[in-house]
Design a protein around this motif. Structure first.
Motif, mmCIF file in Angstrom:
data_model
loop_
_atom_site.group_PDB
_atom_site.id
_atom_site.type_symbol
_atom_site.label_atom_id
_atom_site.label_comp_id
_atom_site.label_asym_id
_atom_site.label_seq_id
_atom_site.Cartn_x
_atom_site.Cartn_y
_atom_site.Cartn_z
ATOM 1 N N SER A 46 43.702 10.910 57.800
ATOM 2 C CA SER A 46 43.984 9.532 57.384
ATOM 3 C C SER A 46 44.489 9.507 55.944
ATOM 4 N N PHE A 47 43.902 10.332 55.100
ATOM 5 C CA PHE A 47 44.371 10.402 53.705
ATOM 6 C C PHE A 47 45.810 10.898 53.642
ATOM 7 N N LEU A 48 46.119 11.940 54.399
ATOM 8 C CA LEU A 48 47.472 12.494 54.390
ATOM 9 C C LEU A 48 48.502 11.457 54.842
ATOM 10 N N ARG A 49 48.112 10.616 55.772
ATOM 11 C CA ARG A 49 49.041 9.589 56.256
ATOM 12 C C ARG A 49 49.159 8.424 55.280
ATOM 13 N N GLU A 50 48.032 7.996 54.704
ATOM 14 C CA GLU A 50 48.013 6.766 53.914
ATOM 15 C C GLU A 50 48.340 6.974 52.443
ATOM 16 N N ASP A 51 48.176 8.175 51.923
ATOM 17 C CA ASP A 51 48.467 8.404 50.505
ATOM 18 C C ASP A 51 49.947 8.124 50.244
ATOM 19 N N PRO A 52 50.274 7.252 49.289
ATOM 20 C CA PRO A 52 51.684 6.862 49.093
ATOM 21 C C PRO A 52 52.590 8.009 48.652
ATOM 22 N N GLU A 53 52.060 8.992 47.947
ATOM 23 C CA GLU A 53 52.888 10.107 47.495
ATOM 24 C C GLU A 53 53.156 11.106 48.616
ATOM 25 N N LEU A 54 52.231 11.193 49.567
ATOM 26 C CA LEU A 54 52.403 12.125 50.676
ATOM 27 C C LEU A 54 53.027 11.428 51.889
ATOM 28 N N ALA A 55 52.386 10.359 52.342
ATOM 29 C CA ALA A 55 52.885 9.556 53.476
ATOM 30 C C ALA A 55 53.286 10.426 54.656
ATOM 31 N N LEU A 56 52.395 11.348 55.037
ATOM 32 C CA LEU A 56 52.667 12.204 56.205
ATOM 33 C C LEU A 56 52.395 11.387 57.460
ATOM 34 N N ASP A 57 53.393 10.607 57.831
ATOM 35 C CA ASP A 57 53.217 9.600 58.871
ATOM 36 C C ASP A 57 53.660 10.051 60.254
ATOM 37 N N TYR A 58 54.080 11.304 60.397
ATOM 38 C CA TYR A 58 54.577 11.758 61.700
ATOM 39 C C TYR A 58 54.072 13.163 62.020
ATOM 40 N N CYS A 59 53.454 13.306 63.170
ATOM 41 C CA CYS A 59 53.041 14.623 63.672
ATOM 42 C C CYS A 59 54.084 15.046 64.706
ATOM 43 N N SER A 60 54.891 16.022 64.341
ATOM 44 C CA SER A 60 55.976 16.436 65.233
ATOM 45 C C SER A 60 55.497 17.352 66.345
ATOM 46 N N ASN A 61 54.437 18.100 66.068
ATOM 47 C CA ASN A 61 53.994 19.086 67.053
ATOM 48 C C ASN A 61 52.507 19.357 66.886
ATOM 49 N N ALA A 62 51.818 19.446 68.008
ATOM 50 C CA ALA A 62 50.415 19.874 68.021
ATOM 51 C C ALA A 62 50.285 20.926 69.109
ATOM 52 N N THR A 63 49.653 22.012 68.777
ATOM 53 C CA THR A 63 49.528 23.089 69.753
ATOM 54 C C THR A 63 48.172 23.770 69.609
ATOM 55 N N GLY A 64 47.872 24.646 70.556
ATOM 56 C CA GLY A 64 46.613 25.372 70.535
ATOM 57 C C GLY A 64 46.840 26.856 70.338
ATOM 58 N N VAL A 65 45.805 27.524 69.889
ATOM 59 C CA VAL A 65 45.821 28.981 69.745
ATOM 60 C C VAL A 65 44.477 29.509 70.235
ATOM 61 N N ASP A 66 44.531 30.588 70.998
ATOM 62 C CA ASP A 66 43.303 31.216 71.496
ATOM 63 C C ASP A 66 43.068 32.496 70.713
ATOM 64 N N TRP A 67 41.910 32.590 70.082
ATOM 65 C CA TRP A 67 41.522 33.788 69.338
ATOM 66 C C TRP A 67 40.301 34.404 70.030
ATOM 67 N N PRO A 68 40.505 35.388 70.904
ATOM 68 C CA PRO A 68 39.369 35.995 71.624
ATOM 69 C C PRO A 68 38.460 36.791 70.681
ATOM 70 N N ASP A 69 37.306 37.218 71.220
ATOM 71 C CA ASP A 69 36.424 38.090 70.459
ATOM 72 C C ASP A 69 37.208 39.308 69.997
ATOM 73 N N LYS A 70 36.921 39.770 68.774
ATOM 74 C CA LYS A 70 37.658 40.904 68.222
ATOM 75 C C LYS A 70 36.680 41.957 67.718
ATOM 76 N N GLU A 71 36.905 43.199 68.132
ATOM 77 C CA GLU A 71 36.053 44.293 67.669
ATOM 78 C C GLU A 71 36.550 44.782 66.313
#
Length: 223
Positions: A46-71
């Protein structure tokens, strides 16, 4: 557009209690990102979107990543009693190789732009990410759909293919697979089903596995 370090500083100034850290990207792109604790994600978004200097008002992409157990294999020095000169037992530091398992987790990654300020792909997105506790029973993350409306279908896709459960999502259900489908196809340990009836023209390895499936199925029916 501010650098990701400057954005991090602005977040910490506005939300000093928020748990957020810089994740460096060592590749030539140097596309660094911000990892936020799930409990603080909505407030930070909400801060990133509402801050007037940043105004990050658009999310172009959302994705997932799977990080399995790692030895992890690492060398450590431990204190041990060893037999020294004249068969005297003495305490020495001995180097040993130990192995440990780093528990896996799932991650949601969001690419943010400012339409107000006209920041586009040339400037590069601000990358916000958050991770689950594990890959099994604690896979909940807060939905950011109420902050960026464009996240709705993309979070549904992440839920469908990776299994992240977005709490607070207005309509969380599968979007690519059917409702009765089990498992999540983008997980790294996903195993293809043995039933190849959905493949209209099986070929090569698919044909081989389809023939094996039919043979095994026929043997089971015969019994």
């Amino acid at each position: 557009m501010k650098s990701v370090e400057e954005i991090l500083s602005a977040i910490k100034t506005a939300l000093p209690a928020a748990q957020i850290e810089l994740v460096l990207n060592p590749s030539p792109s140097a596309q660094h990102s911000l990892r936020v604790a799930p409990a603080d994600a909505v407030a930070v978004a909400s801060f990133l979107r509402e801050d007037p200097e940043l105004a990050l008002d658009y999310c172009s992409n959302a994705t997932g990543v799977d990080w399995p157990d790692k030895e992890i294999t690492e060398k450590v020095k431990v204190s041990k009693l060893v037999e020294g000169q004249e068969k005297q037992v003495e305490e020495k530091l001995v180097e040993e190789t130990i192995k440990r398992i780093d528990p896996g987790y799932l991650e949601a990654v969001y690419h943010l732009y400012s339409m107000k300020h006209g920041s586009g792909p040339i400037a590069g997105p601000v990358v916000l990410r958050m991770r689950t506790i594990n890959r099994t029973d604690k896979v909940q993350l807060p939905s950011l759909t109420l902050v960026w409306r464009s996240c709705e279908f993309q979070e549904r896709e992440i839920f469908d293919l990776f299994g992240i459960v977005f709490t607070g999502h207005p309509d969380l259900r599968r979007i690519l697979m059917w409702d009765e489908f089990e498992d999540h196809p983008m997980r790294r340990d996903y195993i293809d089903p043995d039933d190849y009836e959905y493949e209209p023209t099986p070929h090569d390895e698919v044909l081989k596995r389809a023939d094996e499936y039919k043979t095994q199925n026929a043997a089971g029916v015969a019994q």
